[in-house]
Enzyme design. Sequence first.
Site, PDB file in Angstrom:
ATOM      1  N   GLU A   1      64.712  78.113 -13.568  1.00  0.00           N
ATOM      2  CA  GLU A   1      65.766  77.240 -14.059  1.00  0.00           C
ATOM      3  C   GLU A   1      66.950  77.988 -14.650  1.00  0.00           C
ATOM      4  O   GLU A   1      68.085  77.507 -14.592  1.00  0.00           O
ATOM      5  CB  GLU A   1      65.189  76.286 -15.123  1.00  0.00           C
ATOM      6  CG  GLU A   1      64.265  75.219 -14.574  1.00  0.00           C
ATOM      7  CD  GLU A   1      64.982  74.213 -13.682  1.00  0.00           C
ATOM      8  OE1 GLU A   1      66.099  73.778 -14.057  1.00  0.00           O
ATOM      9  OE2 GLU A   1      64.444  73.883 -12.601  1.00  0.00           O
TER      10      GLU A   1
ATOM     11  N   SER B   1      24.069  31.642 -19.249  1.00  0.00           N
ATOM     12  CA  SER B   1      22.770  31.822 -19.885  1.00  0.00           C
ATOM     13  C   SER B   1      22.694  33.047 -20.788  1.00  0.00           C
ATOM     14  O   SER B   1      21.714  33.212 -21.518  1.00  0.00           O
ATOM     15  CB  SER B   1      21.674  31.911 -18.818  1.00  0.00           C
ATOM     16  OG  SER B   1      21.495  30.650 -18.208  1.00  0.00           O
TER      17      SER B   1
END
Length: 612
Positions: free
Chosen positions: A72, A337
């Site tokens: 960079e 249930s």
Amino acid sequence: MLSAAAALALAAAPQAVQGPELPRMPPITRAPQITYLDRSGGLIGVRGGRYAPPVDVSKLPAHVPAAFVAIEDRRFYQHNGFDPRGIARAVVDGIGAGRPTQGASTITQQLARNLFLTQERTLERKATELVYAVELERTYSKAQILGLYLSRVYFGSGAYGLEAAAHRYFNKPAAKLSLKEAAMLAGVLKSPTGYNPVDQPERCEERARLVLAAMVETGAITAAQRDKAVVQKPRVWKTPPMASAQYFVDWADAEVRRMVPKPARDLVVETTLDSAMSAAAAAAAQATVARYKAQAAEQAAIVALDGGGRVRALTGGVDHARAPYNRAVTARRQAGSAWKPFVYLTALEQGLTPDTPVVDEPVTIAGWTPANYDAGSFLGPVTLETALARSVNTVAARLADEAGRPAVAATARRLGIVSPVNTDPAMALGTSLVSPLEMTQAYAAFASGGVRVQAYGIERIRSGGRTIYQKSAGAPVQVIANPALSEMNRMLRTAMTSGTGGRARVAGYDLAGKTGTTSDYKDAWFCGYTGSFASCVWMGRDDARPMARISGATAPAEMWRAFMTAALPRVPRQAILPGPPAPERPEPPEADAFEAEPEAVVPAEEDASPVF
């Protein structure tokens, strides 16, 4: 802003930037972040501001910052914020092209743009960028500038900053990045979509080679180190490695926001989550739903608690990225249930036993006639234990009516159900709407010797190195006494060994549990436990349409078994806790002592459907 001519002047006379006439840059701001850690200290999520604190470059391997500098801004350590020759070249090129160009930005300039400016490509914006770059260099050291830069740049896939990228792609902290991994991440910055390690692996590899070559040219590494790194193939995580924890993080984050509504500083939240267990829960949910997709299965949820109430696993769906709605916590569904243990426990506390004879036969209560799973089929005389193991609806309905449905509702509340509970005849079969989290909380009382278990996910919150919250252990509250507790555990063991829960069995463990299915197949459950560890699974659809005959005894039992097979080795192996010795047949604990909401018991909705 400065004019284009001023920009050229700055480029041509770098010494001019030392004067006091330069405008001051705006203050650097950053919204606080909340970092979430699992029970082992591993990162599981970040919420709040987009950007993390500046990276401490001194704590990184030398090859990590070197990779970014090489590709960079290789003159980063020599310039005063910008490269005069590069800027002049960019300006001239822009004039020649008849339009502005972007090039020649140093790391400091990129940081200035990221901190203070937009991405518009004008000479005026470029000039202001130069001024701010110079001010950054005047104010901060090179290490500070680089650390701030690495905390702000975007790496794709939602990862802002080096630390987030390291975790996203390699599931490790930045301090443990290899040379090849550092080169891959440095290469991404040119185009987070074009060089994304997940979506563009070949282009990412090509770009990483370029970064490694640049590192050789700058003297950061040797040619031999480059050659060794080139052939390495780091593991890249196709999906975020923390994905399985995001439903849990969402839930914990809501609680943290309640406790600390407007944090002024970063927070670190230490949680109860077991990441490996969480991943096992997510995998079990995804695999089971996929296997039953042809039967209209769509979603699933799993919750697991230890005996202290710590949420060890929580998954609220099969794909958080696509459907972040948390079905484990927020959804309220009929329990079927899986609700029956509250009915049977109430009956046991009133003097019945597992061997009490009952009759499975047609029954009508207040105009309502429940049907069994095999409609029109009845077992005749059975014991209470067999009736629960076989999930007989007629017996459960009659038990609730005889014991008193308000008493059953109070039992459920006492064990940990916090949602409103209806008291119509069908409530015995689980028509009340509840969440998987509260069902797990209630079942955990059976697993923990009858002690009330309060689910929680946050152990500690730290801010600036100071602890601002610490979970404290409350005094244990016995909510199920013996002999009812031991009798209930016996009956729920039988439900797994010779009843509807057979598919959930895991060899070598003391397990108990119960299936749950609504009569229209909209919801299917399995809730079960071993010593000091309970979990519940739910399966259904968000649109509440019926599934194709998916019962709790099939897909949910299989899902529970898949999860528990992975989870049980991660908790101490122990039998289901027996609880305190039984005195003379005790009166059931007072329900009022455990009522969290005075309006908890409410009338049933008229359209509540019977379930089994």
